[in-house]
Motif scaffolding. Structure first.
Motif, PDB file in Angstrom:
ATOM      1  N   VAL A   1      11.922  -9.587  -9.660  1.00  0.00           N
ATOM      2  CA  VAL A   1      11.119  -8.379  -9.444  1.00  0.00           C
ATOM      3  C   VAL A   1      12.001  -7.142  -9.543  1.00  0.00           C
ATOM      4  O   VAL A   1      11.658  -6.157 -10.209  1.00  0.00           O
ATOM      5  CB  VAL A   1      10.421  -8.435  -8.065  1.00  0.00           C
TER       6      VAL A   1
ATOM      7  N   ALA B   1       6.425  -8.526 -13.445  1.00  0.00           N
ATOM      8  CA  ALA B   1       7.182  -8.892 -12.245  1.00  0.00           C
ATOM      9  C   ALA B   1       6.436  -9.957 -11.444  1.00  0.00           C
ATOM     10  O   ALA B   1       7.042 -10.908 -10.937  1.00  0.00           O
ATOM     11  CB  ALA B   1       7.427  -7.652 -11.385  1.00  0.00           C
TER      12      ALA B   1
ATOM     13  N   TRP C   1       5.689  -2.896  -5.211  1.00  0.00           N
ATOM     14  CA  TRP C   1       6.057  -2.442  -6.554  1.00  0.00           C
ATOM     15  C   TRP C   1       6.276  -0.931  -6.660  1.00  0.00           C
ATOM     16  O   TRP C   1       7.247  -0.497  -7.277  1.00  0.00           O
ATOM     17  CB  TRP C   1       5.022  -2.904  -7.588  1.00  0.00           C
TER      18      TRP C   1
ATOM     19  N   ILE D   1       4.045  -8.257  -3.799  1.00  0.00           N
ATOM     20  CA  ILE D   1       4.599  -7.576  -4.971  1.00  0.00           C
ATOM     21  C   ILE D   1       3.761  -6.348  -5.318  1.00  0.00           C
ATOM     22  O   ILE D   1       4.295  -5.271  -5.620  1.00  0.00           O
ATOM     23  CB  ILE D   1       4.681  -8.523  -6.194  1.00  0.00           C
TER      24      ILE D   1
END
Length: 199
Positions: free
Chosen positions: A158, A176, A96, A92
């Motif tokens: 997410v 997220a 991101w 993530i």
């Protein structure tokens, strides 16, 4: 007179610029047309069509680019040997910065190009499911859903946060990360610690 290599470089730069602009334009309006992309890129429609004969070609090229980036990150993160929840956090963190830009592919996946996009995103779906299955096998992730579905639910969170007003800034990335870990069944204290970099 420009050389072959300088012409090729210029052509590739124009193509890349069109792709970058298309992501932004389609992100604002998934129904935007080739004319909208051309105008935003500062080129004529003919130039866009010269690189991408149809809107579908453009969308599929964007999808291929996203798949390439995401599979590279997932493969590298999963190969590092960390616990599945820590590997998810690393994934993530690295995805991101582009998650907001590529969120449009999920919207387009539900539209007329759904089948084609779904097919291209298959490798990402498989890698995410594999990571979640690894976490389930080691009892780091919950077992209430099959790995393939649970991974999509968690990654969907997410994308939803990336598509919100929280997309910019560290708070969005943290939200997220924590929320997706909670969806995967990670206890809140562990999820919060992982998101803060304190495994």
């Amino acid at each position: 007179m420009p050389t072959e290599s300088s012409r090729a470089r210029s052509t590739n730069e124009t193509r890349d610029r069109i792709l970058d602009v298309a992501l932004d334009v389609l992100g604002e309006n998934p129904d935007a047309g080739m004319g909208d992309v051309a105008a935003a890129a500062g080129v004529v429609r003919r130039t866009v069509y010269g690189h991408f004969p149809s809107r579908l070609d453009l969308v599929l090229t964007l999808t291929e680019r996203a798949v390439g980036e995401m599979t590279a990150v997932l493969t590298e993160v999963d190969a590092a040997g960390a616990e599945a929840d820590a590997a998810w956090v690393e994934f993530i963190a690295r995805v991101w910065p582009v998650a907001h830009r590529y969120r449009v592919l999920l919207a387009l996946r539900r539209g007329e190009y759904g089948e084609a996009i779904h097919g291209l995103l298959g490798p990402v779906d498989e890698l995410l499911a594999g990571l979640v299955e690894r976490g389930q096998d080691s009892d780091v992730f919950a077992h209430h859903l099959p790995a393939g579905i649970l991974s999509q639910v968690a990654y969907g969170v997410v994308v939803a946060i990336a598509d919100s007003e929280m997309a910019n800034g560290a708070s969005g990335a943290r939200a997220a990360t924590v929320t997706s870990l909670l969806m995967l069944g990670v206890p809140e204290a562990r999820a919060t610690a992982l998101a803060a970099g304190r495994p």
